[in-house]
Design an enzyme around this catalytic site. Structure first.
Site, PDB file in Angstrom:
ATOM      1  N   LEU A   1     -13.969  10.673 -71.994  1.00  0.00           N
ATOM      2  CA  LEU A   1     -14.033  11.325 -70.675  1.00  0.00           C
ATOM      3  C   LEU A   1     -12.737  11.120 -69.886  1.00  0.00           C
ATOM      4  O   LEU A   1     -12.203  10.015 -69.845  1.00  0.00           O
ATOM      5  CB  LEU A   1     -15.201  10.722 -69.870  1.00  0.00           C
ATOM      6  CG  LEU A   1     -15.349  11.220 -68.432  1.00  0.00           C
ATOM      7  CD1 LEU A   1     -15.992  12.602 -68.405  1.00  0.00           C
ATOM      8  CD2 LEU A   1     -16.172  10.244 -67.593  1.00  0.00           C
TER       9      LEU A   1
ATOM     10  N   ASP B   1     -19.931  13.276 -50.669  1.00  0.00           N
ATOM     11  CA  ASP B   1     -19.954  13.255 -49.209  1.00  0.00           C
ATOM     12  C   ASP B   1     -21.240  12.612 -48.691  1.00  0.00           C
ATOM     13  O   ASP B   1     -22.281  12.675 -49.348  1.00  0.00           O
ATOM     14  CB  ASP B   1     -19.830  14.707 -48.685  1.00  0.00           C
ATOM     15  CG  ASP B   1     -19.392  14.754 -47.225  1.00  0.00           C
ATOM     16  OD1 ASP B   1     -18.974  13.715 -46.692  1.00  0.00           O
ATOM     17  OD2 ASP B   1     -19.491  15.837 -46.629  1.00  0.00           O
TER      18      ASP B   1
ATOM     19  N   GLU C   1     -19.083  27.370 -60.792  1.00  0.00           N
ATOM     20  CA  GLU C   1     -20.459  27.422 -60.288  1.00  0.00           C
ATOM     21  C   GLU C   1     -20.654  26.297 -59.272  1.00  0.00           C
ATOM     22  O   GLU C   1     -20.276  25.150 -59.528  1.00  0.00           O
ATOM     23  CB  GLU C   1     -21.452  27.226 -61.448  1.00  0.00           C
ATOM     24  CG  GLU C   1     -21.420  28.334 -62.470  1.00  0.00           C
ATOM     25  CD  GLU C   1     -21.907  29.671 -61.914  1.00  0.00           C
ATOM     26  OE1 GLU C   1     -22.811  29.671 -61.061  1.00  0.00           O
ATOM     27  OE2 GLU C   1     -21.362  30.710 -62.343  1.00  0.00           O
TER      28      GLU C   1
ATOM     29  N   TRP D   1      -6.888  11.099 -43.415  1.00  0.00           N
ATOM     30  CA  TRP D   1      -6.011  10.194 -42.650  1.00  0.00           C
ATOM     31  C   TRP D   1      -6.318  10.251 -41.163  1.00  0.00           C
ATOM     32  O   TRP D   1      -5.857   9.402 -40.400  1.00  0.00           O
ATOM     33  CB  TRP D   1      -4.533  10.557 -42.876  1.00  0.00           C
ATOM     34  CG  TRP D   1      -4.072  10.364 -44.284  1.00  0.00           C
ATOM     35  CD1 TRP D   1      -3.787  11.348 -45.181  1.00  0.00           C
ATOM     36  CD2 TRP D   1      -3.823   9.128 -44.968  1.00  0.00           C
ATOM     37  NE1 TRP D   1      -3.388  10.795 -46.392  1.00  0.00           N
ATOM     38  CE2 TRP D   1      -3.396   9.432 -46.282  1.00  0.00           C
ATOM     39  CE3 TRP D   1      -3.931   7.771 -44.606  1.00  0.00           C
ATOM     40  CZ2 TRP D   1      -3.083   8.453 -47.229  1.00  0.00           C
ATOM     41  CZ3 TRP D   1      -3.610   6.799 -45.557  1.00  0.00           C
ATOM     42  CH2 TRP D   1      -3.196   7.145 -46.841  1.00  0.00           C
TER      43      TRP D   1
ATOM     44  N   HIS E   1     -19.429   3.485 -47.971  1.00  0.00           N
ATOM     45  CA  HIS E   1     -18.358   3.651 -48.967  1.00  0.00           C
ATOM     46  C   HIS E   1     -18.541   2.663 -50.115  1.00  0.00           C
ATOM     47  O   HIS E   1     -18.364   2.992 -51.283  1.00  0.00           O
ATOM     48  CB  HIS E   1     -16.981   3.464 -48.321  1.00  0.00           C
ATOM     49  CG  HIS E   1     -16.667   4.486 -47.266  1.00  0.00           C
ATOM     50  ND1 HIS E   1     -16.917   5.831 -47.445  1.00  0.00           N
ATOM     51  CD2 HIS E   1     -16.115   4.371 -46.030  1.00  0.00           C
ATOM     52  CE1 HIS E   1     -16.532   6.495 -46.353  1.00  0.00           C
ATOM     53  NE2 HIS E   1     -16.068   5.632 -45.481  1.00  0.00           N
TER      54      HIS E   1
HETATM   55  C1  IPE Z   1     -14.526  15.752 -48.145  1.00  0.00           C
HETATM   56  O1  IPE Z   1     -15.405  15.132 -47.278  1.00  0.00           O
HETATM   57  C2  IPE Z   1     -13.552  14.753 -48.687  1.00  0.00           C
HETATM   58  C3  IPE Z   1     -14.092  13.751 -49.600  1.00  0.00           C
HETATM   59  C4  IPE Z   1     -15.314  13.695 -50.035  1.00  0.00           C
HETATM   60  C5  IPE Z   1     -13.148  12.774 -50.052  1.00  0.00           C
HETATM   61  P1  IPE Z   1     -15.161  15.118 -45.702  1.00  0.00           P
HETATM   62  O2  IPE Z   1     -16.267  14.349 -45.108  1.00  0.00           O
HETATM   63  O3  IPE Z   1     -13.791  14.645 -45.403  1.00  0.00           O
HETATM   64  O4  IPE Z   1     -15.246  16.674 -45.349  1.00  0.00           O
HETATM   65  P2  IPE Z   1     -15.533  17.395 -43.965  1.00  0.00           P
HETATM   66  O5  IPE Z   1     -14.637  16.770 -42.941  1.00  0.00           O
HETATM   67  O6  IPE Z   1     -16.969  17.168 -43.643  1.00  0.00           O
HETATM   68  O7  IPE Z   1     -15.244  18.827 -44.230  1.00  0.00           O
HETATM   69  C1  IPE Z   2     -17.434  10.735 -48.088  1.00  0.00           C
HETATM   70  O1  IPE Z   2     -18.316  10.275 -47.122  1.00  0.00           O
HETATM   71  C2  IPE Z   2     -16.325   9.758 -48.368  1.00  0.00           C
HETATM   72  C3  IPE Z   2     -15.001  10.156 -47.846  1.00  0.00           C
HETATM   73  C4  IPE Z   2     -14.729  11.297 -47.282  1.00  0.00           C
HETATM   74  C5  IPE Z   2     -13.925   9.184 -47.990  1.00  0.00           C
HETATM   75  P1  IPE Z   2     -18.003  10.415 -45.568  1.00  0.00           P
HETATM   76  O2  IPE Z   2     -17.244   9.217 -45.137  1.00  0.00           O
HETATM   77  O3  IPE Z   2     -17.339  11.698 -45.278  1.00  0.00           O
HETATM   78  O4  IPE Z   2     -19.455  10.381 -44.958  1.00  0.00           O
HETATM   79  P2  IPE Z   2     -20.018  11.306 -43.810  1.00  0.00           P
HETATM   80  O5  IPE Z   2     -19.762  12.726 -44.215  1.00  0.00           O
HETATM   81  O6  IPE Z   2     -19.288  10.944 -42.563  1.00  0.00           O
HETATM   82  O7  IPE Z   2     -21.468  10.975 -43.752  1.00  0.00           O
HETATM   83 MG    MG Z   3     -18.034  13.577 -44.857  1.00  0.00          MG
END
Ligand code: IPE
Ligand code: IPE
Ligand code: MG
Length: 253
Positions: free
Chosen positions: A144, A33, A220, A82, A50
């Protein structure tokens, strides 16, 4: 890797990647994230985060392989993602192709087997195609397991499992008396995979976001404020070393 400074590259090369061999987590799951925030901090469009995140995936896969992790599950796209703008989704859906185009030979060389959890049938055809190709190509590898959670949502997974179990009860393929935790698990996408030993989430958020609700029962957790594009193998190593110090009790004493 291209964004790294030359001196960092050298440092990385010299570092041994052996961990204390005891108690290496067999299954590491990561909620990757913070890509959007990483880009925003630099005045870049979210999608730049990304793209940078993909280079980190490569580094982490290599490192996990060397550290003798057996399964690496990466949360790549959730059923809730989505909700994002179409342009961002379109960009993300092109990344598997970009990733595998350059990286599949290395996966083969390192004996990595690609698997997925989630509803990949609902992905755009071009995304699905490249993933199915890579899964097929790597299916006999026995190193892996690189497990991408793609269009994955844990509640959806559990609902589907219940639906399928009810169908199987109806057709007498499954008897209610025989339904136990093991049987239930076998209806999930993660069938055949052990539960994660260690869950890492980057970017400072401390929530599960609909990831592996059933499977994380005794996992964990390890959180870091580092945004995913800044994550690297040294941080992975730190998470694993912390894990190695923990005492898992599973309700016992
Ligand atoms: C969780 O991250 C999903 C992925 C890393 C693919 P999000 O950015 O979607 O989660 P929320 O919305 O902060 O909970
Ligand atoms: C995680 O990074 C990737 C996906 C959820 C696809 P984010 O796109 O959620 O990045 P933030 O959380 O908005 O910074
Ligand atoms: Mg995010």
């Amino acid at each position: 890797m291209s964004m790294r400074l030359p001196f960092m590259k050298n440092k990385q090369k010299e570092e041994p990647e052996q961990l204390p061999p005891e108690n290496v987590p067999a299954h590491v799951a990561i909620i990757m994230d913070g890509n959007g925030r990483w880009a925003k901090k630099r005045g870049l469009p979210r999608v730049a985060g990304h793209r940078e995140g993909v280079t980190v995936v490569k580094e982490v896969v290599r490192a996990a392989s060397k550290m003798n992790v057996q399964i690496l599950t990466l949360y790549t796209f959730s059923t809730e993602n989505w909700k994002r703008p179409k342009s961002e989704i379109d960009f993300i859906m092109k990344l598997p192709k970009e990733f595998l185009h350059v990286y599949l030979p290395e996966l083969m060389e390192n004996n990595v087997k690609l698997e997925t959890i989630g509803d990949i049938d609902a992905l755009p055809e071009h995304t699905k195609e490249v993933i199915l190709y890579a899964k097929d190509k790597t299916k006999n590898n026995n190193g892996l397991i690189l497990n991408f959670a793609l269009n994955y949502g844990s509640r959806y997974e559990i609902m589907q499992a219940v639906r399928q179990m009810m169908t199987d009860v109806d057709s007498a393929k499954l008897s209610i008396e025989k339904l136990d935790e093991h049987t239930f698990s076998s209806y999930l996408y993660t069938k055949g995979l052990t539960d994660p030993d260690l869950l890492i989430r980057t970017s400072g958020e401390q929530r599960i976001s609909n990831f592996l609700l059933w499977q994380l029962a005794y996992t964990e957790f390890w959180f870091t404020d580092v945004l995913w594009p800044d994550f690297n193998k040294d941080i992975l190593r730190q998470a694993i070393e912390d894990y190695q110090q923990r005492k898992r009790r599973y309700g016992g004493i």
